[in-house]
Design an enzyme around this catalytic site. Structure first.
Site, PDB file in Angstrom:
ATOM      1  N   GLY A  66      10.640  -1.438   1.876  1.00  0.00           N
ATOM      2  CA  GLY A  66      11.220   0.034   1.441  1.00  0.00           C
ATOM      3  C   GLY A  66      11.709   0.077   0.077  1.00  0.00           C
ATOM      4  CB  SER A  67      13.996   2.174  -1.644  1.00  0.00           C
ATOM      5  OG  SER A  67      13.156   3.539  -1.173  1.00  0.00           O
TER       6      SER A  67
END
Length: 487
Positions: A218-219
């Protein structure tokens, strides 16, 4: 008559020759096979005849052999806070071992060549053979803080913390866990039955998620994309402005990539530090496509991805994915698509940024001593990658990641009196389950003593209309940081 005797003599010689060949074949070629055969009951009893060495950490005994009154089994293995350290110590069962019990087995049971001198002295003095003790780098306070905080989330997940300057592993927690004592008894039927139950459990309590499981990052992966973008042009910095549209059309497709929840990212033109603070998708996807697959892949490798790592248990390989097309690259650059990372790899990325661009080899064994306490081996920190990023880029990243905690999505990781740096992540799952919550961090930002990665499976909490990893994973990281820094 003489001819008959000769034939009998030749036949006898041939049979003796075949017998000698068979004996040598069994004793030399197949000796190890028979020695380790589960039906070899002598080997079974011998496992409990020697006092295995202790496994310790921070002055605390995690595993030790204690003498029994059973005539068949002289020693049995006992574990202190077994569930807390299960994926670190492992278990010692009638026929197998795991984790440290396996990787350091020859030292623990005294059979290692490194203990030849000690065995010779014991033979001369008449003392029984005892195994070496293994002291680990684990910080018991950090381990307990990570375990309690992750357990309180009520979710599966993992926490791993490193000393960024040495690579020493300070905490290694994976949940759900198990009790190693249940797999370390002397009754094969009971141990094997319990193992089968744990192995069949869909929550995978035997799996060490910190090193043996990969996830979409993810981020949190945006720090890698940012690192590559800064490295490509040294004039870029936190205040460099980039385009940040609300939606980014993906090449050769009829779809566009939104920011999380479809939100706008500032005015559409934002600074790099703002993009990282708010974790906007569109500018990072654009950066990845601009840099190209090879540059992005190279940056991940500079942080250690693709290099085999053992701590000493072997870690699973992380993978950025394949060079499909620009659209896939855009998704991989924000930590989705085929991008898969272990928590250990993400902790190494945080540690490399914290350590001025140098990634140290992670390790779990601090020292090995013989039964008399004499050192056999001591850890020597070693560099894995010396050029993950330049020192200038590392400084820019530390500044921006500190701003993520103080001004962005990771405010719940703040520790009073300490500047914490970090990056949150919310990773979409392929099976439609709630997103995973991620957080990577290090502190103090100006002189890091600890770097870590936290993942909470399907743990992204709802905040307004959005699900975010910072609200679930960041508080867990805070507890570990406070334990290491004694705050």
């Amino acid at each position: 008559m003489n001819g008959t005797l000769k034939r009998v003599a030749v036949a006898c010689l041939a049979m003796f020759a075949l017998l000698m060949i068979n004996v040598n074949f069994l004793q030399a070629v197949r000796a190890e096979e028979y020695r380790t055969d589960a039906r070899n009951t002598r080997n079974y009893y011998d496992r409990y005849a020697i006092e295995r060495g202790r496994i310790t950490a921070g002055g605390k005994v995690l595993a030790q052999s204690v003498e029994t009154k059973d005539s068949d089994f002289k020693f049995v293995r006992k574990y202190t806070d077994g569930k807390l350290y299960a994926h670190v110590t492992g278990y010692f069962s009638p026929e197998s071992e795991s984790a440290i019990e396996r990787s350091e087995n020859a030292l623990l049971d005294g059979s290692s060549a490194d203990l030849l001198l000690r065995r010779s002295i014991d033979l001369f003095t008449g003392e029984p053979t005892r195994g070496a003790s293994v002291d680990l780098t684990i910080n018991p306070k950090a381990q307990k803080a990570a375990y309690d905080a992750l357990r309180n989330s009520g979710k599966r997940g993992a926490v791993i913390a490193l000393d960024p300057k040495t690579g020493a592993i300070l905490a290694m927690v994976s949940l759900p866990t198990f009790d190693p004592a249940e797999l370390s008894g002397t009754s094969k039927s009971e141990v094997f039955k319990r193992y089968d139950q744990l192995d069949a459990d869909k929550s995978q309590p035997l799996l060490n998620r910190t090193i043996s499981q990969t996830y979409p990052p993810g981020s949190t992966f945006k720090v890698v994309t940012m690192a590559a973008y800064l490295e490509a042009d040294s004039s870029r910095g936190p205040q460099t402005t980039v385009a940040a549209p609300q939606r980014l059309p993906l090449p050769q497709t009829n779809i566009s990539l939104p920011n999380y929840g479809g939100a706008a990212c500032g005015s559409g033109q934002v600074t790099l530090v703002y993009a990282l603070e708010k974790s906007c998708n569109t500018p990072f996807a654009s950066m990845g496509m601009e840099l190209g697959f090879d540059a992005m892949k190279e940056q991940t490798e500079k942080f250690g991805m693709g290099t085999p790592v053992s701590v000493p248990m072997a870690a699973a390989q992380s993978d950025f994915g394949k060079d499909y097309d620009k659209a896939a690259l855009a998704m991989a650059s924000i930590g989705q698509r085929d991008n898969r990372m272990t928590p250990l790899q993400m902790a190494m990325i945080a540690a490399g940024i914290a350590n001025d661009g140098t990634v140290m080899k992670p390790y779990l064994v601090n020292k090995i001593t013989d039964a008399k306490g004499d050192a056999i081996e001591e850890a020597e920190p070693d560099e894995l990658k010396t050029d993950a990023v330049s020192s200038e880029t590392a400084a820019k990243l530390r500044e921006m990641m500190a701003s993520v905690v103080s001004n962005g999505t990771a405010n719940l990781a703040q520790v009073p009196g300490v500047q914490v740096a970090g990056k949150t992540g919310t990773a979409e799952t392929a099976d439609g389950a709630p997103p995973h919550a991620w957080f990577i961090s290090f502190a103090p930002a100006e002189d890091p003593k600890v770097a870590l990665a936290v993942i909470v499976e399907s743990g992204a909490a709802k905040v307004g209309a959005e699900a975010t990893g910072g609200h679930t994973a960041a508080p867990i990281a805070k507890a570990v940081l406070e334990a290491v820094l004694n705050k």
